[in-house]
Design a protein around this motif. Structure first.
Motif, mmCIF file in Angstrom:
data_model
loop_
_atom_site.group_PDB
_atom_site.id
_atom_site.type_symbol
_atom_site.label_atom_id
_atom_site.label_comp_id
_atom_site.label_asym_id
_atom_site.label_seq_id
_atom_site.Cartn_x
_atom_site.Cartn_y
_atom_site.Cartn_z
ATOM 1 N N SER A 14 -9.375 -16.375 -18.430
ATOM 2 C CA SER A 14 -10.339 -16.180 -17.351
ATOM 3 C C SER A 14 -9.680 -16.482 -16.013
ATOM 4 C CB SER A 14 -11.543 -17.107 -17.539
ATOM 5 O OG SER A 14 -12.245 -16.796 -18.716
ATOM 6 N N CYS A 15 -10.146 -15.786 -15.001
ATOM 7 C CA CYS A 15 -9.611 -15.993 -13.653
ATOM 8 C C CYS A 15 -10.756 -15.872 -12.663
ATOM 9 C CB CYS A 15 -8.534 -14.961 -13.354
ATOM 10 S SG CYS A 15 -7.852 -15.068 -11.695
ATOM 11 N N ALA A 16 -10.823 -16.831 -11.754
ATOM 12 C CA ALA A 16 -11.871 -16.813 -10.735
ATOM 13 C C ALA A 16 -11.243 -16.792 -9.354
ATOM 14 C CB ALA A 16 -12.762 -18.044 -10.885
ATOM 15 N N GLN B 212 -5.634 -4.026 -15.882
ATOM 16 C CA GLN B 212 -6.252 -4.169 -14.575
ATOM 17 C C GLN B 212 -7.569 -3.430 -14.554
ATOM 18 O OE1 GLN B 212 -3.451 -0.709 -12.492
ATOM 19 N NE2 GLN B 212 -3.535 -2.712 -11.619
ATOM 20 N N ILE B 213 -8.451 -3.877 -13.648
ATOM 21 C CA ILE B 213 -9.773 -3.269 -13.561
ATOM 22 C C ILE B 213 -10.154 -3.184 -12.091
ATOM 23 C CG2 ILE B 213 -10.902 -5.526 -13.923
ATOM 24 C CD1 ILE B 213 -13.138 -3.964 -15.415
ATOM 25 N N ASN C 249 -16.850 -12.616 -8.907
ATOM 26 C CA ASN C 249 -15.419 -12.489 -8.621
ATOM 27 C C ASN C 249 -14.560 -13.134 -9.696
ATOM 28 O OD1 ASN C 249 -15.728 -11.096 -6.098
ATOM 29 N ND2 ASN C 249 -16.446 -13.023 -5.245
ATOM 30 N N THR C 250 -14.885 -12.803 -10.931
ATOM 31 C CA THR C 250 -14.102 -13.289 -12.061
ATOM 32 C C THR C 250 -13.607 -12.119 -12.894
ATOM 33 O OG1 THR C 250 -16.078 -13.502 -13.438
ATOM 34 C CG2 THR C 250 -15.404 -15.448 -12.208
ATOM 35 N N VAL C 251 -12.514 -12.340 -13.575
ATOM 36 C CA VAL C 251 -11.981 -11.334 -14.488
ATOM 37 C C VAL C 251 -11.549 -12.045 -15.761
ATOM 38 C CG1 VAL C 251 -9.637 -11.463 -13.522
ATOM 39 C CG2 VAL C 251 -10.369 -9.414 -14.760
ATOM 40 N N ASP C 252 -11.905 -11.473 -16.907
ATOM 41 C CA ASP C 252 -11.551 -12.027 -18.202
ATOM 42 C C ASP C 252 -10.656 -11.055 -18.956
ATOM 43 O OD1 ASP C 252 -14.796 -13.557 -18.922
ATOM 44 O OD2 ASP C 252 -13.103 -14.237 -17.707
ATOM 45 N N LEU C 253 -9.795 -11.604 -19.759
ATOM 46 C CA LEU C 253 -8.964 -10.802 -20.647
ATOM 47 C C LEU C 253 -9.172 -11.319 -22.060
ATOM 48 C CD1 LEU C 253 -6.786 -8.546 -20.743
ATOM 49 C CD2 LEU C 253 -5.086 -10.382 -20.788
ATOM 50 N N ASN C 254 -9.843 -10.529 -22.879
ATOM 51 C CA ASN C 254 -10.035 -10.869 -24.277
ATOM 52 C C ASN C 254 -8.880 -10.278 -25.081
ATOM 53 O OD1 ASN C 254 -12.792 -12.250 -24.657
ATOM 54 N ND2 ASN C 254 -13.240 -10.564 -23.272
#
Length: 124
Positions: free
Chosen positions: A20-22, A49-50, A75-80
């Protein structure tokens, strides 16, 4: 703009992890968020990337195993990451591209920032 990444760790091959990244700080908007990875002696490479519209792009090596999602409101991005392989072993970096605040809340100078990196170790 600050990017705070979390979620790395040790996992067995075939297992799963979520990164996770915020993003925080002052900026006008973020147009693209993503994850890159790097191993010793190699260049940093794109993992996924998204865009702000939800368009995604994956490295061929992770397609069908990894899924990137984004919450633009938070404003978060997750990578499962599923079906992890030893070759996924790397330091993973969160990245954000966008615009700082310009005059009258217009798009200002563009930016490209990196998080601090989080280690993913996959044991065979």
């Amino acid at each position: 703009v600050q990017l705070q990444a979390s979620g790395g760790g040790l996992v067995q091959a075939g297992g799963s992890l979520r990164l996770s990244c915020a993003a925080s700080g002052s900026y006008r908007r973020i147009t693209m968020m993503g994850w890159y990875r790097q191993t010793p002696g190699k260049q940093r490479e794109l993992v996924a990337q998204i865009s702000s519209e939800g368009n995604t792009n994956y490295a061929a090596s992770v397609k069908d195993r990894f899924t990137i999602t984004r919450d633009s409101a938070k404003n978060t991005v997750d990578l499962n990451m599923n079906s992890l392989k030893p070759e996924d072993d790397a330091v993973y970096y969160c990245n954000a591209v966008g615009f700082l605040i310009g005059k009258g809340w217009s798009d200002g100078r563009n930016f490209n920032y990196w998080g601090q990196g989080t280690l993913v170790t996959v044991s065979s």
